[in-house]
Scaffold this motif. Structure first.
Motif, short mmCIF file in Angstrom:
data_model
loop_
_atom_site.label_atom_id
_atom_site.label_comp_id
_atom_site.label_asym_id
_atom_site.label_seq_id
_atom_site.Cartn_x
_atom_site.Cartn_y
_atom_site.Cartn_z
N CYS A 1 1.10 3.37 3.17
CA CYS A 1 1.23 2.64 4.44
C CYS A 1 2.66 2.85 4.98
O CYS A 1 3.63 2.58 4.28
N PRO A 2 2.80 3.33 6.23
CA PRO A 2 4.13 3.60 6.77
C PRO A 2 4.99 2.34 6.88
O PRO A 2 6.22 2.43 6.81
N TYR A 3 4.36 1.19 7.06
CA TYR A 3 5.13 -0.06 7.19
C TYR A 3 5.64 -0.51 5.81
O TYR A 3 6.77 -0.96 5.68
N ARG B 1 -5.49 -8.11 -3.23
CA ARG B 1 -5.69 -8.40 -1.81
C ARG B 1 -6.09 -9.85 -1.55
O ARG B 1 -5.56 -10.49 -0.64
N ALA C 1 -5.46 -10.20 5.62
CA ALA C 1 -5.20 -9.00 4.80
C ALA C 1 -4.34 -8.06 5.62
O ALA C 1 -4.86 -7.17 6.31
N GLN C 2 -3.06 -8.25 5.58
CA GLN C 2 -2.13 -7.35 6.27
C GLN C 2 -0.98 -7.05 5.33
O GLN C 2 -0.44 -7.95 4.69
N PHE C 3 -0.59 -5.77 5.31
CA PHE C 3 0.42 -5.32 4.36
C PHE C 3 1.50 -4.53 5.09
O PHE C 3 1.17 -3.82 6.03
N PRO C 4 2.75 -4.67 4.68
CA PRO C 4 3.29 -5.36 3.51
C PRO C 4 3.27 -6.88 3.65
O PRO C 4 3.29 -7.40 4.76
N GLU D 1 4.95 -8.58 8.24
CA GLU D 1 5.73 -7.78 9.20
C GLU D 1 6.92 -7.07 8.54
O GLU D 1 7.91 -7.70 8.16
N SER D 2 6.79 -5.74 8.49
CA SER D 2 7.79 -4.93 7.80
C SER D 2 9.22 -5.20 8.27
O SER D 2 10.13 -5.37 7.46
N ILE E 1 0.89 -1.17 0.00
CA ILE E 1 0.00 0.00 0.00
C ILE E 1 0.93 1.22 0.00
O ILE E 1 1.75 1.37 0.92
N LYS F 1 -6.77 0.21 0.09
CA LYS F 1 -8.03 -0.05 0.80
C LYS F 1 -9.13 -0.23 -0.23
O LYS F 1 -9.22 0.54 -1.20
N LYS G 1 9.45 2.73 12.65
CA LYS G 1 8.00 2.74 12.41
C LYS G 1 7.40 4.09 12.80
O LYS G 1 6.54 4.62 12.11
N1 LIG Z 1 3.21 -4.78 12.23
C1 LIG Z 1 2.87 -4.74 10.83
C2 LIG Z 1 1.77 -3.69 10.65
C3 LIG Z 1 1.21 -3.74 9.24
C4 LIG Z 1 -0.10 -2.96 9.13
O1 LIG Z 1 -0.79 -2.68 10.13
N2 LIG Z 1 -0.46 -2.63 7.89
C5 LIG Z 1 -1.76 -2.04 7.60
C6 LIG Z 1 -1.65 -1.01 6.47
S1 LIG Z 1 -0.70 0.41 6.96
C7 LIG Z 1 -2.71 -3.09 7.13
O2 LIG Z 1 -2.30 -4.14 6.66
N3 LIG Z 1 -4.02 -2.83 7.25
C8 LIG Z 1 -5.03 -3.76 6.82
C9 LIG Z 1 -5.63 -3.35 5.54
O3 LIG Z 1 -5.17 -2.43 4.89
O4 LIG Z 1 -6.60 -4.03 5.18
C10 LIG Z 1 4.12 -4.39 10.02
O5 LIG Z 1 5.05 -3.76 10.56
O6 LIG Z 1 4.21 -4.80 8.84
#
Ligand SMILES: N[C@@H](CCC(=O)N[C@@H](CS)C(=O)NCC(=O)O)C(=O)O
Length: 250
Positions: free
Chosen positions: A41-43, A71, A81-84, A97-98, A38, A65, A125
């Motif tokens: 997305c900061p990660y 996705r 659904a978790q990114f990256p 997990e970034s 994304i 989103k 982060k």
């Molecule tokens: N701890 C994870 C956090 C990843 C995270 O929370 N990513 C968000 C986007 S910023 C996400 O996947 N959100 C669910 C979505 O977009 O459906 C990492 O560092 O990669």
């Protein structure tokens, strides 16, 4: 680029030299590592910074989103659904997990171990979250566009304030693309293309994708898009965005 540029520059500035400098590599892995990403997305940003630093080419699969194109692949492969999310066909490794992804990329593709700054994950982060704030007002939800027949190639580096708006458009349209890393490794790389031109300085840096731009297209200016579907080679973010909207926009 109107109001687009200042906030993009602010995001870049808040990350210092992260996502700008590269350790040039001699060759790329056999298969492009796939990053389900994304843009805002900061990660994901942290992973893309490491990609620039390692001078890696990757396949970006945008997962904004509300996106429906890539996705579901992540949910099917990893269960959520978790990114990256990184899938590396070179090793068969798949990771959420970034910080785990950054550590993996450095271990697999780096030269001298994980740099100190990446050992303080929480700080990275926090910094990346702050840097993402100026772009939080940009549209971030999917506006799924037409899928190009052949993959587009974007020459970019994470910190480029001009490349970011292009990546945001590709992301929102859910257009997959090959990210050709073009970080900086030489003082000449830091000069803006117009200044280099005026001073008669040719950018012969060590980053292969920069050299290719110089040799094949006569200058190094980021972003650069190659669209094999229309056989167009485009410099300038505004022209690239107009091209994307005209051919793949909704
Ligand atoms: N701890 C994870 C956090 C990843 C995270 O929370 N990513 C968000 C986007 S910023 C996400 O996947 N959100 C669910 C979505 O977009 O459906 C990492 O560092 O990669």
């Amino acid at each position: 680029m109107g109001s687009n540029f200042p906030t993009s520059l602010l995001t870049t500035t808040l990350r210092g030299v992260s996502g700008i400098n590269s350790q040039p590599r001699d060759e790329q892995p056999a298969h492009l590592p796939r990053l389900y990403d994304i843009e805002n997305c900061p990660y994901c940003r942290l992973v893309r910074e490491a990609i620039t630093e390692l001078d890696l080419d990757v396949l970006i699969l945008p997962c904004p989103k509300g996106g429906e194109r890539f996705r579901p692949q992540v949910v099917e492969a990893g269960g959520k659904a978790q990114f990256p999310y990184l899938l590396d066909l070179n090793t068969g490794k798949a990771l959420y997990e970034s910080m785990d992804i950054v550590a993996y990329l450095y271990e697999e593709y780096g030269k001298g171990g994980l740099p100190l700054k990446w050992r303080v994950g929480p700080l990275q982060k926090l910094g990346s979250s702050l840097a993402s704030a100026p772009r939080s007002t940009r549209p971030q939800r999917a506006r799924t566009g037409k899928l190009p027949g052949e993959l587009l190639e974007l020459y970019s580096f994470e910190g480029s304030p001009y490349a970011r708006p292009v990546r945001e458009v590709l992301g929102a349209l859910e257009i997959p693309y090959i990210l050709r890393s073009c970080g900086r490794s030489d003082w000449r790389d830091w000069l803006l293309p117009g200044v280099r031109n005026a001073l008669g300085i040719v950018s012969e840096g060590k980053v292969a994708n920069r050299r290719l731009l110089q040799q094949e297209h006569g200058k190094v200016s980021i972003p650069f898009l190659f669209d094999p579907n229309t056989e167009e080679a485009l410099f300038e973010s505004e022209r690239i965005i107009a091209h994307l909207q005209a051919h793949y926009g909704t």
